[in-house]
Design an enzyme around this catalytic site. Structure first.
Site, mmCIF file in Angstrom:
data_model
loop_
_atom_site.group_PDB
_atom_site.id
_atom_site.type_symbol
_atom_site.label_atom_id
_atom_site.label_comp_id
_atom_site.label_asym_id
_atom_site.label_seq_id
_atom_site.Cartn_x
_atom_site.Cartn_y
_atom_site.Cartn_z
ATOM 1 N N THR A 1 23.061 15.354 1.740
ATOM 2 C CA THR A 1 22.969 15.139 0.290
ATOM 3 C C THR A 1 24.380 15.013 -0.279
ATOM 4 O O THR A 1 25.297 15.645 0.232
ATOM 5 C CB THR A 1 22.260 16.362 -0.337
ATOM 6 O OG1 THR A 1 20.900 16.324 0.046
ATOM 7 C CG2 THR A 1 22.360 16.395 -1.853
ATOM 8 N N ASP B 1 15.551 20.055 -5.495
ATOM 9 C CA ASP B 1 16.369 20.501 -6.633
ATOM 10 C C ASP B 1 17.265 19.403 -7.196
ATOM 11 O O ASP B 1 17.669 19.461 -8.365
ATOM 12 C CB ASP B 1 17.259 21.672 -6.204
ATOM 13 C CG ASP B 1 18.226 21.274 -5.096
ATOM 14 O OD1 ASP B 1 17.790 20.581 -4.145
ATOM 15 O OD2 ASP B 1 19.411 21.643 -5.166
#
Ligand code: ASP
Length: 316
Positions: A183, A214
């Site tokens: 990420t 998230d």
């Protein structure tokens, strides 16, 4: 003073084992974007919002990070991408969920932020919105790389049920696989003293279709306000349950940045969410803590660039 900090994902257990064959490419990506965008931030050409957008776009372009091209594959073997962005001075935000054709999800999120309403768009309407705003569209298969297909096959052969449904069992895109980190996120402080944060991801290998981590949740994976900008990486469910990025902002006013960041990672960890974060405040203080074996990260502060993977920064 200006600052640009980036991360390329956190993960792994045990002691740092040194660079893999693929790491120089990731390091080069971070170094070159920090160098170029850092200078443009310094001379005032870029504000914090555009700097974090361009930084994340550069990492979405790098197939070895898990965002944009090279995103990990879901339970059906397809990429689905999430991203969000926030501008500190007015807390404007934009977020996209489950995009499948948009080359740069973070740019789509920035367009939402600039438009002002709505803040979040999920699924095909997110791709359509991006297309209408001139964000390049690709065939869905364009995002898939050989590496991600190989990781997906490995996941498929090891897991009888599709996708992980609890944090204990969650398969972080990079855990246990040295070739799959990723990420990406960025935080910046510009010459006007304003901050911004952005995060972009393909999520986790084998994630259930429709799962939202998230990264696109404002306050969980990404946060920016008048004093601080934060971008997180790790098992998303735990970062959501602790409102991690926002929590760093709240604690930092009381205990300072370093302690706030550690405190939040310590709250995330028992919920199954070991990971890391990057944060910068308007005084120019930067932190990049992580509780995993490594976190790809780099920072540009007033002309100096440093990049790290394991516990120490790489000496150049
Ligand atoms: N936080 C991301 C997610 O849960 C994954 C990661 O940061 O590696 O989707």
């Amino acid at each position: 003073m200006v600052v640009l900090a980036v991360h390329g994902g956190a993960g792994g257990d045990g002691p740092w084992r040194g660079m893999t064959d693929a790491d120089p490419q990731r390091v080069a990506c971070m170094e070159s974007l920090l160098d170029e965008l850092g200078q443009r931030l310094t001379n005032g050409e870029l504000d914090a919002l555009e700097a974090v957008t361009l930084a994340v776009e550069a990492m979405e372009n790098e197939p070895l990070f898990n965002a944009g091209l090279g995103s990990v594959l879901d339970e059906n073997g397809q990429a689905g991408m999430d991203a969000s962005i926030m501008r500190g001075e007015d807390q404007a935000a934009g977020s996209v969920i489950g995009l499948t054709t948009t080359r740069h999800p973070v740019r789509a999120a920035q367009h939402l932020l600039l438009k002002g309403w709505p803040i979040m768009l999920a699924g095909p309407p997110g791709d359509e919105f991006a297309n209408e705003h001139g964000v390049e569209q690709m065939e869905r298969t364009w995002f898939e790389t050989k590496l991600r297909r190989a990781q997906w096959k490995k996941w498929k052969s090891q897991r009888l049920r599709p996708g992980a449904t609890d944090e204990e069992d969650a398969l972080l895109d990079h855990d246990g696989d040295e070739e799959g980190w990723g990420t990406v996120g960025a935080v910046a402080l510009d010459v006007h003293g304003h901050v911004a944060a952005a995060t972009s991801t393909g999520g986790m290998t084998g994630k259930p279709v429709g799962r939202v981590g998230d990264t696109p949740i404002i306050g969980a994976g990404t946060w920016a306000d008048q004093t601080i900008a934060v971008s997180c990486t790790g098992v998303g469910e735990a970062f959501i349950r602790t409102a991690a990025a926002h929590s760093v902002a709240v604690h930092h006013r009381v205990v300072g940045l370093e302690e706030a960041a550690d405190k939040v990672l310590n709250e995330v960890e028992p919920l199954g969410g070991r990971g890391g974060l990057i944060a910068v405040n308007t005084e120019g203080k930067v932190v990049m803590p992580f509780q995993t074996m490594l976190m790809y990260r780099g920072v540009y502060i007033d002309g100096t660039c440093r990049v790290g993977i394991g516990p120490d920064f790489i000496q150049s």
